[in-house]
Motif scaffolding. Sequence first.
Motif, mmCIF file in Angstrom:
data_model
loop_
_atom_site.group_PDB
_atom_site.id
_atom_site.type_symbol
_atom_site.label_atom_id
_atom_site.label_comp_id
_atom_site.label_asym_id
_atom_site.label_seq_id
_atom_site.Cartn_x
_atom_site.Cartn_y
_atom_site.Cartn_z
ATOM 1 N N GLY A 1 7.864 -1.302 6.910
ATOM 2 C CA GLY A 1 8.898 -0.314 6.607
ATOM 3 C C GLY A 1 8.845 0.212 5.189
ATOM 4 N N LEU A 2 8.069 -0.431 4.308
ATOM 5 C CA LEU A 2 7.956 0.009 2.917
ATOM 6 C C LEU A 2 6.933 1.133 2.750
ATOM 7 C CD1 LEU A 2 7.931 -3.489 1.160
ATOM 8 C CD2 LEU A 2 9.867 -1.909 1.395
ATOM 9 N N LEU A 3 6.174 1.434 3.791
ATOM 10 C CA LEU A 3 5.108 2.438 3.690
ATOM 11 C C LEU A 3 5.721 3.831 3.840
ATOM 12 C CD1 LEU A 3 2.401 0.623 5.850
ATOM 13 C CD2 LEU A 3 2.758 0.522 3.379
ATOM 14 N N SER A 4 6.329 4.282 2.785
ATOM 15 C CA SER A 4 7.127 5.509 2.835
ATOM 16 C C SER A 4 6.293 6.767 3.035
ATOM 17 C CB SER A 4 7.965 5.650 1.557
ATOM 18 O OG SER A 4 7.122 5.667 0.417
ATOM 19 N N HIS A 5 4.985 6.695 2.761
ATOM 20 C CA HIS A 5 4.126 7.870 2.936
ATOM 21 C C HIS A 5 3.343 7.844 4.247
ATOM 22 C CE1 HIS A 5 4.722 8.026 -1.500
ATOM 23 N NE2 HIS A 5 4.674 9.319 -1.297
ATOM 24 N N LEU A 6 3.583 6.817 5.053
ATOM 25 C CA LEU A 6 2.811 6.662 6.281
ATOM 26 C C LEU A 6 3.071 7.823 7.244
ATOM 27 C CD1 LEU A 6 0.823 4.505 7.330
ATOM 28 C CD2 LEU A 6 2.708 3.583 8.694
ATOM 29 N N ILE A 7 1.983 8.435 7.705
ATOM 30 C CA ILE A 7 2.058 9.542 8.660
ATOM 31 C C ILE A 7 1.632 9.093 10.052
ATOM 32 C CG2 ILE A 7 1.064 11.803 9.251
ATOM 33 C CD1 ILE A 7 0.821 12.380 6.290
ATOM 34 N N LEU B 1 0.845 -1.198 0.000
ATOM 35 C CA LEU B 1 0.000 0.000 0.000
ATOM 36 C C LEU B 1 0.884 1.253 0.000
ATOM 37 C CD1 LEU B 1 -2.676 -1.180 2.591
ATOM 38 C CD2 LEU B 1 -2.715 -1.398 0.102
ATOM 39 N N SER B 2 1.473 1.509 -1.124
ATOM 40 C CA SER B 2 2.488 2.572 -1.225
ATOM 41 C C SER B 2 1.922 3.972 -1.008
ATOM 42 C CB SER B 2 3.184 2.504 -2.590
ATOM 43 O OG SER B 2 2.226 2.635 -3.639
ATOM 44 N N ALA B 3 0.599 4.127 -1.164
ATOM 45 C CA ALA B 3 -0.011 5.453 -0.980
ATOM 46 C C ALA B 3 -0.549 5.659 0.431
ATOM 47 C CB ALA B 3 -1.150 5.646 -1.986
ATOM 48 N N LEU B 4 -0.419 4.639 1.299
ATOM 49 C CA LEU B 4 -1.037 4.683 2.618
ATOM 50 C C LEU B 4 -0.416 5.765 3.500
ATOM 51 C CD1 LEU B 4 -3.271 3.040 4.057
ATOM 52 C CD2 LEU B 4 -1.438 1.739 5.180
ATOM 53 N N THR B 5 -1.285 6.589 4.107
ATOM 54 C CA THR B 5 -0.817 7.638 5.013
ATOM 55 C C THR B 5 -1.260 7.407 6.456
ATOM 56 O OG1 THR B 5 -2.755 9.039 4.556
ATOM 57 C CG2 THR B 5 -0.794 9.371 3.183
ATOM 58 N N GLU B 6 -2.397 6.718 6.667
ATOM 59 C CA GLU B 6 -2.894 6.484 8.023
ATOM 60 C C GLU B 6 -3.399 5.047 8.130
ATOM 61 O OE1 GLU B 6 -5.706 9.436 9.342
ATOM 62 O OE2 GLU B 6 -4.645 11.054 8.316
ATOM 63 N N SER C 1 12.640 2.980 8.727
ATOM 64 C CA SER C 1 12.537 3.590 7.395
ATOM 65 C C SER C 1 11.282 4.442 7.238
ATOM 66 C CB SER C 1 12.535 2.494 6.317
ATOM 67 O OG SER C 1 13.728 1.739 6.342
ATOM 68 N N LEU C 2 10.462 4.514 8.253
ATOM 69 C CA LEU C 2 9.223 5.305 8.176
ATOM 70 C C LEU C 2 9.557 6.781 8.351
ATOM 71 C CD1 LEU C 2 6.890 2.993 10.322
ATOM 72 C CD2 LEU C 2 7.077 3.111 7.827
ATOM 73 N N GLN C 3 10.107 7.351 7.306
ATOM 74 C CA GLN C 3 10.655 8.711 7.369
ATOM 75 C C GLN C 3 9.598 9.794 7.545
ATOM 76 O OE1 GLN C 3 14.356 9.311 7.072
ATOM 77 N NE2 GLN C 3 13.895 7.270 7.837
ATOM 78 N N ASN C 4 8.346 9.488 7.214
ATOM 79 C CA ASN C 4 7.298 10.506 7.293
ATOM 80 C C ASN C 4 6.326 10.303 8.452
ATOM 81 O OD1 ASN C 4 7.767 12.275 4.918
ATOM 82 N ND2 ASN C 4 7.494 10.368 3.784
ATOM 83 N N VAL C 5 6.526 9.245 9.230
ATOM 84 C CA VAL C 5 5.591 8.970 10.307
ATOM 85 C C VAL C 5 5.680 10.054 11.383
ATOM 86 C CG1 VAL C 5 7.071 7.474 11.728
ATOM 87 C CG2 VAL C 5 4.589 7.131 11.694
#
Length: 643
Positions: free
Chosen positions: A346-352, A324-329, A371-375
């Motif tokens: 760790g692949l969910l790069s857009h996860l907030i 789910l590459s677009a997942l944010t929440e 790797s969750l750089q945007n969480v």
Amino acid sequence: MAFKLLWVVVFTILTYGEGLRSTSEVCNPSDLKGLASFKSGIIEDSSDRLTKWVGLNCCKWEGISCDDTSGRVTEIRLPGFISTDGFLLQSQMKGWLSPSVALISSLEVIDLGGLIGLSGTIPTFIGFRLPKLRKLILYSNNLTGPLPESIGKLSNLEELVLYENQLSGSLPSILGSLKNLNRVLLYSNRFTGMIPDSITNLKNLAQLDLHSNSLSGHIPHRIADLQFLEELDLSSNLLTGSIPLSLTNLTAISVLYLDTNYLQGPIPFPSRSEQMPSLSFLRLHSNLLTGRIPSMFGNLVSLQRVSLANNKLIGAIPTSLGNLSALTELYLYGNRLSGRVPKSIGLLSHLILLDISHNLIRGPLPLQMSSLQNVQTLDLSFNRLNLSSIPKWVAELPSLSRIYLAGCGIQGKIPHFLQTTPSPIQELDLSDNDLSGSIPTWLGSLTQLYSLNLSRNSLASTIPDSITKLQDLGMLDLHSNKLTGSTSQVFEIGHRFPDGSLTYIDLSDNSFSSGIDQIGTGAQIGIRFLNLSNNILQGSLPSSIGRLKAMEIIDLSSNKLGSNLPDSLANLSSLQKMKLQKNRFSGKIPSGFLKLIKLKDMDLSDNLLVGEIPVGKPLSDFPISCYSGNRGLCGKPLTPCKL
């Protein structure tokens, strides 16, 4: 007189209409009559638009549009939200919706949404009188009564927007005959009964929103017949049964909200790849769903926000979520999920936001989570992680500002590396662990900290003076530790920052002995919850406590407080709960307590109070137990006072 004069003119038009139309611009008599009746039903118009409705050329009135050929009124657009100089202002019209509006037989659009004070009912004969109506927009008003059956006769209706009223009754099955309808918003009313199966006949429907009603029964299995449906919101109702498997056939669906119902059984989708390719927002939380999260859940590749929280889901978090590459929440809290957090998270790069709290998930945490750089928000609380210590990579996540690690088996001192996180910490919850040592002085450097919860640990120290630097602190919970000394540092926050946001303080179940005299001496006027119970506080309550007028709950029970109860307590007009039992308060109960009309829970037992209990509500409504243990008290509900 002006109204009577208008009707004289209207009568003249009725008699000599065609001749008059050829010499001047005059609206159709029925349209004039309908608009005049609408205006007469409004007693207050904060926008002053109706005051400009003068003359007989209603086509030039504000909010009115007419057909160029026939001259008939086709639109009434008087929405409550008005854009002025870049600002959106909300107006109101107090009064009632005149049924005579149905005299305007060529109407195609009625938009009176957001007017707040507009009351009345939807005319029962609307479907017979307005055959050309395309849009009926009456949201956020104060309309009552049922949705009339005749609405099913509006064969041209495209939009039905009636949310946030007080409409009631069952949804008419005749809705299903409105073949052109593409938008139905009926949420936040009082509709009951079942969702009619006939609603699946609305083949052009793109948006159906019925949330926050009292609809019961099952979701119609033929709901998938609505092939153009993009948004479906049935949340906050009383729906039962299972989620129909047919939902997987809704290829255009992007928003699906079925949360806060009583739905049971498994999550039925996706059952194969490429189903529901446009689904972006999914809410299934707060139901009774069981079984596992489908292993192919990661095939819903367009998902941005997902909530499966507060169900009875079991099993492991599927590794396919990493797709789910677009997942944010992602909200999975409040289930019975087990196993470990998959590395693929760790692949969910857009996860907030990631919330998997209150499950049965075991540790250790995968290093890939670093790797969750945007969480920004991470909640792992109350699982079986047994972390022993906070992983250092948590404090190195560049965007993380809200950290919830309650009940994760963390031991030892609060780690120093939390002082130097890349993103300033705004919320920190390390409660219900086995932390020891002192509250570190460096906490005062977390200047953006709003919420701090260190309760239910084994911290043994005083509250550091540096805490007075936390100007944004809104919630402080230190209860159930081994803290000693004074509470004054907490109340001094108000001295330093008069406009501070401190609203919640819980210092109960410690060994604080002083500082009670500082309550209300600063500017902590926003405090709503204060719990200092089960300490060894001494002294008397200062009169300055009366300044805390926003207080709703105060608990000072089980201390050694004495002297008289200050009269200023009666100034706490918002107070709902007051617990002062098991202290040494003496003197009489202030008569001003009778002004605490919102008080629902009070306990003054086991003190040294004397005299007659002030006569009247709410004091007379409390049980005897609220006053017991005060040998000098008398009067209702205790025994009568002796003359």
